[in-house]
Design a protein around this motif. Structure first.
Motif, mmCIF file in Angstrom:
data_model
loop_
_atom_site.group_PDB
_atom_site.id
_atom_site.type_symbol
_atom_site.label_atom_id
_atom_site.label_comp_id
_atom_site.label_asym_id
_atom_site.label_seq_id
_atom_site.Cartn_x
_atom_site.Cartn_y
_atom_site.Cartn_z
ATOM 1 N N TRP A 1 0.821 -1.213 0.000
ATOM 2 C CA TRP A 1 0.000 0.000 0.000
ATOM 3 C C TRP A 1 0.855 1.264 0.000
ATOM 4 N N GLU A 2 2.102 1.163 0.525
ATOM 5 C CA GLU A 2 2.981 2.326 0.563
ATOM 6 C C GLU A 2 3.472 2.713 -0.833
ATOM 7 N N LEU A 3 3.469 1.735 -1.744
ATOM 8 C CA LEU A 3 3.962 1.989 -3.099
ATOM 9 C C LEU A 3 2.890 2.581 -3.998
ATOM 10 N N GLY A 4 1.618 2.515 -3.572
ATOM 11 C CA GLY A 4 0.536 3.084 -4.365
ATOM 12 C C GLY A 4 0.068 2.143 -5.462
ATOM 13 N N GLU A 5 -1.040 2.490 -6.070
ATOM 14 C CA GLU A 5 -1.651 1.644 -7.096
ATOM 15 C C GLU A 5 -0.769 1.496 -8.327
ATOM 16 N N ASP A 6 -0.002 2.540 -8.657
ATOM 17 C CA ASP A 6 0.830 2.496 -9.860
ATOM 18 C C ASP A 6 1.895 1.408 -9.778
ATOM 19 N N CYS A 7 2.306 1.063 -8.550
ATOM 20 C CA CYS A 7 3.362 0.067 -8.380
ATOM 21 C C CYS A 7 2.819 -1.263 -7.892
ATOM 22 N N LYS A 8 1.512 -1.398 -7.831
ATOM 23 C CA LYS A 8 0.929 -2.655 -7.383
ATOM 24 C C LYS A 8 1.326 -3.774 -8.351
ATOM 25 N N GLN A 9 1.815 -4.860 -7.804
ATOM 26 C CA GLN A 9 2.326 -5.947 -8.638
ATOM 27 C C GLN A 9 1.260 -7.022 -8.838
ATOM 28 N N GLU A 10 1.178 -7.525 -10.053
ATOM 29 C CA GLU A 10 0.230 -8.582 -10.367
ATOM 30 C C GLU A 10 0.963 -9.908 -10.535
ATOM 31 N N VAL A 11 0.252 -10.985 -10.251
ATOM 32 C CA VAL A 11 0.821 -12.323 -10.415
ATOM 33 C C VAL A 11 0.742 -12.715 -11.886
ATOM 34 N N VAL A 12 1.848 -13.173 -12.451
ATOM 35 C CA VAL A 12 1.898 -13.556 -13.863
ATOM 36 C C VAL A 12 2.532 -14.937 -13.991
ATOM 37 N N GLU A 13 2.404 -15.504 -15.174
ATOM 38 C CA GLU A 13 3.052 -16.774 -15.499
ATOM 39 C C GLU A 13 4.108 -16.511 -16.573
ATOM 40 N N VAL A 14 5.345 -16.839 -16.269
ATOM 41 C CA VAL A 14 6.449 -16.632 -17.208
ATOM 42 C C VAL A 14 7.011 -17.987 -17.617
ATOM 43 N N MET A 15 6.796 -18.342 -18.876
ATOM 44 C CA MET A 15 7.288 -19.629 -19.382
ATOM 45 C C MET A 15 8.668 -19.465 -20.011
ATOM 46 N N THR A 16 9.518 -20.433 -19.791
ATOM 47 C CA THR A 16 10.855 -20.394 -20.389
ATOM 48 C C THR A 16 10.743 -20.421 -21.905
ATOM 49 N N GLU A 17 11.680 -19.768 -22.560
ATOM 50 C CA GLU A 17 11.665 -19.728 -24.023
ATOM 51 C C GLU A 17 12.101 -21.051 -24.622
ATOM 52 N N LYS A 18 12.934 -21.798 -23.897
ATOM 53 C CA LYS A 18 13.448 -23.072 -24.392
ATOM 54 C C LYS A 18 12.789 -24.230 -23.655
ATOM 55 N N SER A 19 12.875 -25.407 -24.237
ATOM 56 C CA SER A 19 12.436 -26.626 -23.563
ATOM 57 C C SER A 19 13.654 -27.292 -22.937
ATOM 58 N N TYR A 20 13.405 -28.158 -21.965
ATOM 59 C CA TYR A 20 14.490 -28.803 -21.231
ATOM 60 C C TYR A 20 14.182 -30.292 -21.113
ATOM 61 N N SER A 21 15.120 -31.118 -21.577
ATOM 62 C CA SER A 21 14.857 -32.547 -21.698
ATOM 63 C C SER A 21 15.238 -33.360 -20.475
ATOM 64 N N ARG A 22 16.163 -32.879 -19.672
ATOM 65 C CA ARG A 22 16.654 -33.670 -18.549
ATOM 66 C C ARG A 22 15.670 -33.628 -17.372
ATOM 67 N N ALA A 23 15.491 -34.788 -16.729
ATOM 68 C CA ALA A 23 14.484 -34.916 -15.678
ATOM 69 C C ALA A 23 14.775 -34.053 -14.452
ATOM 70 N N TRP A 24 16.031 -33.715 -14.198
ATOM 71 C CA TRP A 24 16.356 -32.933 -13.004
ATOM 72 C C TRP A 24 15.893 -31.487 -13.105
ATOM 73 N N ARG A 25 15.353 -31.111 -14.266
ATOM 74 C CA ARG A 25 14.850 -29.742 -14.453
ATOM 75 C C ARG A 25 13.849 -29.378 -13.355
ATOM 76 N N SER A 26 13.004 -30.337 -12.934
ATOM 77 C CA SER A 26 11.973 -30.031 -11.943
ATOM 78 C C SER A 26 12.580 -29.740 -10.578
ATOM 79 N N PHE A 27 13.648 -30.472 -10.200
ATOM 80 C CA PHE A 27 14.327 -30.206 -8.931
ATOM 81 C C PHE A 27 14.900 -28.790 -8.933
ATOM 82 N N LEU A 28 15.574 -28.462 -10.028
ATOM 83 C CA LEU A 28 16.229 -27.153 -10.128
ATOM 84 C C LEU A 28 15.194 -26.034 -10.155
ATOM 85 N N ALA A 29 14.122 -26.211 -10.915
ATOM 86 C CA ALA A 29 13.085 -25.175 -11.015
ATOM 87 C C ALA A 29 12.476 -24.878 -9.647
ATOM 88 N N CYS A 30 12.211 -25.921 -8.870
ATOM 89 C CA CYS A 30 11.635 -25.722 -7.533
ATOM 90 C C CYS A 30 12.622 -25.039 -6.605
#
Length: 225
Positions: free
Chosen positions: A47-76
């Motif tokens: 609230w101190e930052l005001g409405e102009d700086c209010k942040q919204e939740v978004v989904e950001v998908m990686t541009e590349k795909s990743y084949s190795r199974a450990w990707r999920s461990f690292l992402a988390c």
């Protein structure tokens, strides 16, 4: 103007350096991370930052795909330390008959974009070092898997140090957004032959990869401090 007002104005100025306002994506992430640190250091409320700086939740998908199974461990591991949630999804690309796996980070835009950049960098480094380790230890079963799982733990340990120092927690609206998503449970990781030697080599490499705080081109990627 009080000291706190000056801090809030500085945060607003940092957050104004967005891609929409002419900054490159790398610059926008760097400015956002500096703002994140100031917000955490000074316990600044939305609230101190005001409405102009209010942040919204978004989904950001990686541009590349990743084949190795450990990707999920690292992402988390990365999501937990960038106030995000991570999910993986399969999709067909072009005329390919095989589904490719992408990682999506859910959180405030600056956090999710930073997490995506850090993930790509650490996955690339870990995969390269893991392959080299596998070639050196070719007689050892699951040398690659042991190394990259250790690499992930080393990266997590190092990231958690700065996360705890800044007392960063996942915002409640990010938690709520993630919990409202219609997600299926992922597969359990396969069992591997454990090797303390390979896992320790990976942990050391993971810690060093985070400490270097570099991406391709030598620019700081995830320096919060």
């Amino acid at each position: 103007m009080s000291n706190r007002e000056q801090i809030i104005e500085r945060i607003k100025k940092l957050l104004s350096h967005s891609v929409e306002n002419g900054a490159t994506e790398a610059e926008a992430v760097a400015f956002a991370l500096k703002a994140q640190k100031l917000i955490a250091d000074n316990d600044v409320e939305d609230w101190e930052l005001g409405e102009d700086c209010k942040q919204e939740v978004v989904e950001v998908m990686t541009e590349k795909s990743y084949s190795r199974a450990w990707r999920s461990f690292l992402a988390c591991a990365i999501a937990d330390n960038f106030r995000c949630k991570a999910i993986q999804s399969g999709r067909y690309v072009g005329n390919s008959s095989r589904r490719k796996t992408f990682i999506t980070f859910v959180g405030y835009e600056c956090d999710a974009k930073a997490a995506s950049i850090v993930f790509d960098h650490l996955y690339t480094v870990g995969n390269k070092l893991g392959k080299a380790h596998e070639n050196r230890c070719y007689t050892e079963p699951d040398a690659y898997e042991n190394f990259v799982r250790g690499f992930t733990q080393g990266a997590r340990d190092e990231l958690e140090k700065q996360c705890q120092a800044l007392m960063l927690v996942c915002p409640q609206d990010v938690e709520d957004y993630y919990n409202d998503m219609d997600l299926k449970a992922g597969r359990r990781p396969r069992l591997i032959w454990g090797s303390e030697h390979s896992q320790e080599a990976g942990r050391k490499a993971g810690r060093e990869a985070v400490r270097s705080r570099r991406v391709e081109g030598g620019k700081p990627a995830y320096q919060l401090a």
